[in-house]
Design an enzyme around this catalytic site. Sequence first.
Site, PDB file in Angstrom:
ATOM      1  N   HIS A 665       0.821  -1.208   0.000  1.00  0.00           N
ATOM      2  CA  HIS A 665       0.000   0.000   0.000  1.00  0.00           C
ATOM      3  C   HIS A 665       0.859   1.264   0.000  1.00  0.00           C
ATOM      4  CE1 HIS A 665      -3.399   2.498   2.078  1.00  0.00           C
ATOM      5  NE2 HIS A 665      -3.244   2.812   0.808  1.00  0.00           N
ATOM      6  N   HIS A 670       1.449   5.056  -2.758  1.00  0.00           N
ATOM      7  CA  HIS A 670       1.573   6.444  -2.303  1.00  0.00           C
ATOM      8  C   HIS A 670       2.974   7.003  -2.530  1.00  0.00           C
ATOM      9  CE1 HIS A 670      -2.277   7.019  -0.056  1.00  0.00           C
ATOM     10  NE2 HIS A 670      -2.274   5.696  -0.116  1.00  0.00           N
ATOM     11  N   HIS A 850      -3.862   0.640  -6.388  1.00  0.00           N
ATOM     12  CA  HIS A 850      -4.227   1.275  -5.123  1.00  0.00           C
ATOM     13  C   HIS A 850      -5.622   0.865  -4.673  1.00  0.00           C
ATOM     14  CE1 HIS A 850      -5.789   4.603  -2.543  1.00  0.00           C
ATOM     15  NE2 HIS A 850      -4.627   4.390  -1.951  1.00  0.00           N
ATOM     16  N   ASN A 854      -6.453  -0.810  -1.059  1.00  0.00           N
ATOM     17  CA  ASN A 854      -6.937   0.229  -0.148  1.00  0.00           C
ATOM     18  C   ASN A 854      -8.397   0.062   0.264  1.00  0.00           C
ATOM     19  OD1 ASN A 854      -6.446   3.085   1.096  1.00  0.00           O
ATOM     20  ND2 ASN A 854      -8.364   3.277  -0.033  1.00  0.00           N
ATOM     21  N   ILE A1004      -7.116   8.873  -1.318  1.00  0.00           N
ATOM     22  CA  ILE A1004      -7.300   8.665   0.115  1.00  0.00           C
ATOM     23  C   ILE A1004      -6.226   7.718   0.599  1.00  0.00           C
ATOM     24  CG2 ILE A1004      -8.874   6.738  -0.163  1.00  0.00           C
ATOM     25  CD1 ILE A1004      -9.005   9.407   2.624  1.00  0.00           C
TER      26      ILE A1004
END
Length: 1004
Positions: A665, A670, A850, A854, A1004
């Site tokens: 993740h 990110h 993602h 997520n 997010i």
Amino acid sequence: MLRKATFSHSSRVCALSPPSRAQSRPLQRTAVSRAYSNGVSKGPAAGVPVTLHSSKTHPRMATAAQALSTATTTAPATPPDNRVTWAVEIITHIPKYDASDIGLLLTVISTKGERREAPLKSTKPPEQVERKGADSGEDLPGRRDSFAIKLPAGFEPAAIWVEDKDDLGDKIFQRDGDLSRLFLKVVTLSAGSSTVTFIANTYISTEQGNRQFIRDDAFSNAKLAGSEVLAALMADELQQLRGEGKNQNQAIDSPRSDPDRIYRYAIYNDLGGDVAKTPGNVRQPLGGSSEFPYPRRLDTNRGNVTINGVAYELPPNTADAALVNPGVFRSILASIAEVLPPGLRALVLGLNSVAPVSLAATPWTPQDDNFDTDKTRGFIGNAVSGVLPGALVSIDAAVGKKIPPPLRWLLQKLRVIPGDEFDSVEEVLALYDRGAQGPWSAFSRKLEEAEAGRLSGRTGQAAAGRGGNGDVLDLLKYDMPKSLQDRLDTWPTDEEMGRMYLAGQNPLTIEVLDPERLAQLLKDSAGIREAEERIRERHLGGKSLEEWAAAGEEAGAQPRLFIVDYWAVFGLLDTLEAANAGSNRVMHAGRCVLFRRSDGHLVPVIIELAHSSKTAPVTYTASDPAAVWQVAKLIFQSVDSGWHQLVAKLIFQSVDSGWHQLVSHWLRTHACTEPFLIATRRQLPAAHPMFRLLMPHFRYTLPINAAARGSLINAGGVIETNFSPGPFSMQLSSIVYGMTWRFKEEGLTADLAKRGFLDSKGGLRIKDYPYAEDGLLLWGALKEYFEAYVELYYKTDEAVQNDTWLQAWWNEVKTEAHKDANASGWVDLDSRSNLVLAALTIAWVASAHHAAVNFGQYDYSGWMPSHSPLCRRPAPAQGSEAWQKLAAKGVSSSEMFTYISPPATATKVMSTVKLLSAHAQDEQYLSTDAQDWLPLESDERVKAVFEAFVAQITKEVAPEIERRNADPANISRNPASQGMAYTLLYPSSGPGVTMQGVPYSISI
């Protein structure tokens, strides 16, 4: 008023700058723009760089610089009867819709380099318009203003400068607790059959002076091909974004302020907070060294403090913009406290300390990348919904002795707080809303009858948005995770553990255990061989591991043997002992061998765990790829029974939970996406076709990552305090980045091939792998879309090679953005196919990858026992006292819970993942039929390509996923076979925690 333009008649090269309206206010100018004073060229300022990249001068910039020394001419005034009326339409998003004047100045620049100020004459009152695209919201309309301007006949607009003259963009309007600024969406100029569109998508502020926008067709209009006017203007804009001009409104080395538009790189030296005051929070800076390589982040320029020769960035101060308005959150807590028992009111009012994401000041990020009004509103509502169910547990853990004993006893009887430990599975279940069965039901009904529990406004919306009816107690209960709904008895089974590696929250680590990989495994671990001998007859059909591995390589055969291996990275950590010393956490190295039975179920058969390099009651020798060490380890086989077998699975799944958050993740999506965003802003003009294709995949990534560095991955943050790796968490992700991250392996097909799941023709080697199957649908649709789009702008491979903007961008990606990455892991941007692959890989990671890791977090990790973030005891060695206690008949499940997270830790993580799993109201999904950056209104070719993509997603991909979920042959998706529908890659979703939906970006 006519202003002078400077250009060379012989070469038709121009270098233009915005005209200055307020000499007292410094404007953001670069070498090109500062060279003008009252229309006269003075040449470039000494010592100011005019290159696109430090290694060599960009040819377009060199041309622009040459124009600075050319003598100027003053364009003659145009006779009034030789002017053409152009209609101007400006769409903005302004919270104060009733403002009478939009307050903007417009300057138009022609394709020949001529410049005209264009006083805006309103032709009709402003209108409300529907907000479309990524920033569409519930109740904030857009605004369309219509004007007329006069331009000389034959004047062809190439660019515009827009300036906010009345400070509307500087005023912060507060509307129901939300903060907003003037947002310029699009400007359209039209006269006769000519229409020129300028996509802006930006916040406007007076401190920025004139803002420049290039016409949409700058890279597709044959008449504009090779325009040195446009090249010079775009190069000038990029200099500003890189912060290379000395006349920025703030000095480049000064702290950032809201209007700044500067994108520079920094290493991760900001994780410790105020390390001068709290030396214990000092964390190893990541990036810039071979020992701790890492992707770059955005430079927030808050200044450094040096400790022992190492620079650490200072924390944000209270003047920095907050991600969430603390005042709004406090008002919500106050409304909730009113209906709670008196003894808890004061405690609830202090809940800022247990919020899942810090509500304090967050680092500066450019306004254009920040949350808009609707996203902020949704984030606050989701934060409230996420934090409150575990709030009382957190309070009890922190200040339990302050709660009057009778009240604490009542809350425990009501199962609002479970005590210091979970004593049973039923105590964990009591945290969730179970309808009439829930312990809060009677209390809730009494409050409803008295109308005391009813909430209003944003708080009630937060409760209703999670499936409640607006009652305060809806906010004090967790939703039942979907992984438990109607299948509560499946979570501890071997079948469910195996299914999750194919269709759970972390389906990216399972690998085919082929003969070569198996041979290395058996060489590294004598324990695996010993375990195999004990399970061969009962669980492997009498065959050896080698036989099953070889059988999977036969023509037409599907692999039957798999592995999930976290041994090498955890085992290489020389800090393993330090991580486990004197703490209430135990970090393990681990690996799990899985076998696909003839009935189609994938099940674990061997788990290997290690937690220490020191001797223990039972010791084994394990060879790691980099070192040989003595380990105290435990081999669990499925022949064993009792709690010790389940504990082995829970400990391994806890290891997997840490890997999921830190690697699958955070790191791979990110952290690795942020530097691509920065490079795109710095090197690709906003009108460049690849800028417009990629920008939707970067929406909201900067503020989300900044918030994570402030409250999730920082010293003392959620990850450090609640996951087993603790203070070594980010070092672990750094090791993984250096060891394994290769850009060319991050795309779906390359990743599947690397893990052994694709055959020589690119086909999937196994059936019923939902992540891979549905992922290939999305990958294929994105690939066709990107190929068709690239074809519009690049007719040959040479066109890609000769695009200097594009090559400068890719060079910076490799040498600055991901400077520490393995140099052999890149694709060369030398062909259209490689350009598609590079862009597709970036888009895949930000969207589908993602989404897969997520948006299922709450529905899997929300059930703590099977995804415990924290392991508190070492895996017991065979024959040890701890082993015997687990294996004893009649042992209580409370013994099992001593190995995994206690209530305070569990609820903190549950609250966090609930917030992170929620979609915003303004989410833009792959199925969304609107786009912010593409010229859909002005280019029919682009519109056709985009609409074909949306049609493929909505009419082919989505129905196929629905069909697969309904097919009983797919046992991992079939409830009758202990499975559940796989929806994490279903393209669309509504707001909230839905366990489906694929947004374009890491939002997010």
